[in-house]
Write an enzyme that holds these catalytic residues in place. Structure first.
Site, PDB file in Angstrom:
ATOM      1  N   SER A   7      57.792  23.329 -54.566  1.00 39.68           N
ATOM      2  CA  SER A   7      57.173  22.789 -55.782  1.00 39.68           C
ATOM      3  C   SER A   7      55.688  23.125 -55.800  1.00 39.68           C
ATOM      4  CB  SER A   7      57.348  21.270 -55.829  1.00 39.68           C
ATOM      5  OG  SER A   7      56.430  20.751 -56.771  1.00 39.68           O
ATOM      6  N   HIS A  32      59.666  25.890 -58.031  1.00 41.45           N
ATOM      7  CA  HIS A  32      59.913  24.639 -58.756  1.00 41.45           C
ATOM      8  C   HIS A  32      58.651  24.262 -59.533  1.00 41.45           C
ATOM      9  CE1 HIS A  32      62.014  20.784 -59.361  1.00 41.45           C
ATOM     10  NE2 HIS A  32      60.852  20.190 -59.140  1.00 41.45           N
ATOM     11  N   ASP A  34      56.859  21.626 -61.787  1.00 48.02           N
ATOM     12  CA  ASP A  34      56.854  20.203 -62.141  1.00 48.02           C
ATOM     13  C   ASP A  34      55.916  19.937 -63.303  1.00 48.02           C
ATOM     14  OD1 ASP A  34      58.605  18.807 -60.330  1.00 48.02           O
ATOM     15  OD2 ASP A  34      57.207  19.317 -58.721  1.00 48.02           O
ATOM     16  N   MET A  36      54.458  17.299 -65.999  1.00 45.41           N
ATOM     17  CA  MET A  36      54.304  15.844 -66.192  1.00 45.41           C
ATOM     18  C   MET A  36      53.367  15.573 -67.361  1.00 45.41           C
ATOM     19  SD  MET A  36      53.661  14.752 -62.261  1.00 45.41           S
ATOM     20  CE  MET A  36      54.846  15.140 -60.967  1.00 45.41           C
ATOM     21  N   HIS A  65      61.170  21.626 -64.055  1.00 43.98           N
ATOM     22  CA  HIS A  65      61.504  20.207 -64.032  1.00 43.98           C
ATOM     23  C   HIS A  65      60.589  19.480 -65.014  1.00 43.98           C
ATOM     24  CE1 HIS A  65      61.669  16.293 -61.363  1.00 43.98           C
ATOM     25  NE2 HIS A  65      62.236  16.131 -62.536  1.00 43.98           N
ATOM     26  N   MET A  67      59.274  16.433 -66.611  1.00 42.19           N
ATOM     27  CA  MET A  67      59.143  14.970 -66.520  1.00 42.19           C
ATOM     28  C   MET A  67      58.297  14.530 -67.705  1.00 42.19           C
ATOM     29  SD  MET A  67      58.530  14.847 -62.430  1.00 42.19           S
ATOM     30  CE  MET A  67      58.053  16.572 -62.418  1.00 42.19           C
ATOM     31  N   MET A 136      66.710  12.699 -58.016  1.00 47.34           N
ATOM     32  CA  MET A 136      65.360  12.344 -57.566  1.00 47.34           C
ATOM     33  C   MET A 136      65.470  11.420 -56.353  1.00 47.34           C
ATOM     34  SD  MET A 136      63.206  14.006 -59.331  1.00 47.34           S
ATOM     35  CE  MET A 136      61.797  13.310 -58.446  1.00 47.34           C
ATOM     36  N   ASP A 174      65.134  16.313 -54.933  1.00 45.27           N
ATOM     37  CA  ASP A 174      63.685  16.453 -55.126  1.00 45.27           C
ATOM     38  C   ASP A 174      62.961  15.186 -54.702  1.00 45.27           C
ATOM     39  OD1 ASP A 174      61.156  17.088 -56.034  1.00 45.27           O
ATOM     40  OD2 ASP A 174      61.721  17.297 -58.144  1.00 45.27           O
TER      41      ASP A 174
HETATM   42  C1  DX5 Z   1      57.903  14.472 -58.004  1.00 39.76           C
HETATM   43  C2  DX5 Z   1      58.136  15.946 -58.304  1.00 39.76           C
HETATM   44  C3  DX5 Z   1      58.486  16.670 -57.063  1.00 39.76           C
HETATM   45  C4  DX5 Z   1      57.362  16.725 -56.083  1.00 39.76           C
HETATM   46  C5  DX5 Z   1      57.947  16.758 -54.717  1.00 39.76           C
HETATM   47  O1  DX5 Z   1      57.615  13.804 -59.160  1.00 39.76           O
HETATM   48  O2  DX5 Z   1      59.202  16.114 -59.210  1.00 39.76           O
HETATM   49  O3  DX5 Z   1      59.001  17.970 -57.326  1.00 39.76           O
HETATM   50  O4  DX5 Z   1      56.531  17.839 -56.260  1.00 39.76           O
HETATM   51  O5  DX5 Z   1      56.919  16.644 -53.792  1.00 39.76           O
HETATM   52  P1  DX5 Z   1      57.218  16.276 -52.277  1.00 39.76           P
HETATM   53  O6  DX5 Z   1      58.137  17.342 -51.728  1.00 39.76           O
HETATM   54  O7  DX5 Z   1      55.858  16.311 -51.663  1.00 39.76           O
HETATM   55  O8  DX5 Z   1      57.850  14.922 -52.256  1.00 39.76           O
HETATM   56 ZN    ZN Z   2      60.261  18.168 -59.309  1.00 38.96          ZN
END
Ligand code: DX5
Ligand code: ZN
Length: 217
Positions: A7, A32, A34, A36, A65, A67, A136, A174
């Site tokens: 990620s 990956h 992420d 947000m 991903h 979010m 998750m 994840d």
């Molecule tokens: C969390 C994200 C993850 C995050 C994982 O909200 O969706 O993808 O980057 O990070 P680690 O591996 O550090 O838990």
């Molecule tokens: Zn993620």
């Protein structure tokens, strides 16, 4: 045999291109991504422009991903030649079936993610439509959190349902993945491990990817 999706949330954004290329060359199966929005989760990361800046780099394909709230509005923004999966949250989609079809209409694999408190049963009527289910194992929003162990039961359940019904979705996990728990998560039925801080927090990120791949590959 498990795949690895580092990620980039935990990458050094000042050298994002180099780091994304480095983990890819070392054997990462996906990057990956992420995303947000500060509403669905209490944090803002980055948007499609940042992801697209990696199009010019030699990287693994993207595993996006989202979010975010109202993901339907933004799905087209995240479709590039390197986009392999776009995953939305079940909790953010009132019309999940429609959203899944919308992702697939772009020729991209459709993923649905479940927060730690959301049961597998909510997916019953889309199981045969989805290409990926993202479990998750932390509450989404931040990297570097601790793995929530109840995710293990969810992974086993999804693997069991897949076998019983001859379904083909892949299971991704994840949050809180480390060298210590990676193998047991894959043994429970996970196909793709996401790892943020345990890859990009390492002194040598390429070496860390290789160590992960040796463990689960
Ligand atoms: C969390 C994200 C993850 C995050 C994982 O909200 O969706 O993808 O980057 O990070 P680690 O591996 O550090 O838990
Ligand atoms: Zn993620």
């Amino acid at each position: 045999m498990g795949k690895l999706a580092p990620s980039i949330l935990s990458a050094d954004f000042s050298v994002l291109g180099q780091q994304a290329e480095a983990v890819s060359a070392a054997g990462a199966d996906y990057i990956h991504v992420d995303v947000m929005d500060g509403h669905f989760v209490p944090n803002i990361s980055f948007g499609a422009a940042v992801m697209k800046s990696l199009d010019r780099r030699e990287t693994a394909d993207y595993d996006v991903h989202l979010m975010i709230e109202s993901p339907d509005l933004y799905i087209p923004d995240f479709v590039t030649e390197k986009t392999r999966f776009i995953t939305v949250h079940q909790e953010a989609c009132v019309h999940l079936h429609r959203t899944v079809q919308s992702i697939k209409s772009h020729g991209v694999g459709a993923g649905v993610s479940l927060n730690p408190a959301t049961p597998v049963s909510v997916l019953e009527y889309v199981l045969s439509d989805v290409d990926l289910i993202l479990v998750m194992s932390v509450n989404p929003g931040f990297g570097g959190q601790k793995f929530i162990s109840s995710a293990m039961e969810k992974i086993r359940q999804l693997d069991h349902i897949r076998r019983e019904n001859g379904l083909s979705y892949v299971i991704e996990v994840d949050g809180g993945i480390t060298l210590e728990n990676a193998e047991s998560v894959v043994n429970a039925g996970c196909d793709i491990l996401v790892a943020g801080s345990s890859v990009f927090g390492a002194d040598d990120i390429e070496d860390r990817v290789k160590t992960f791949k040796n463990l689960i590959g």
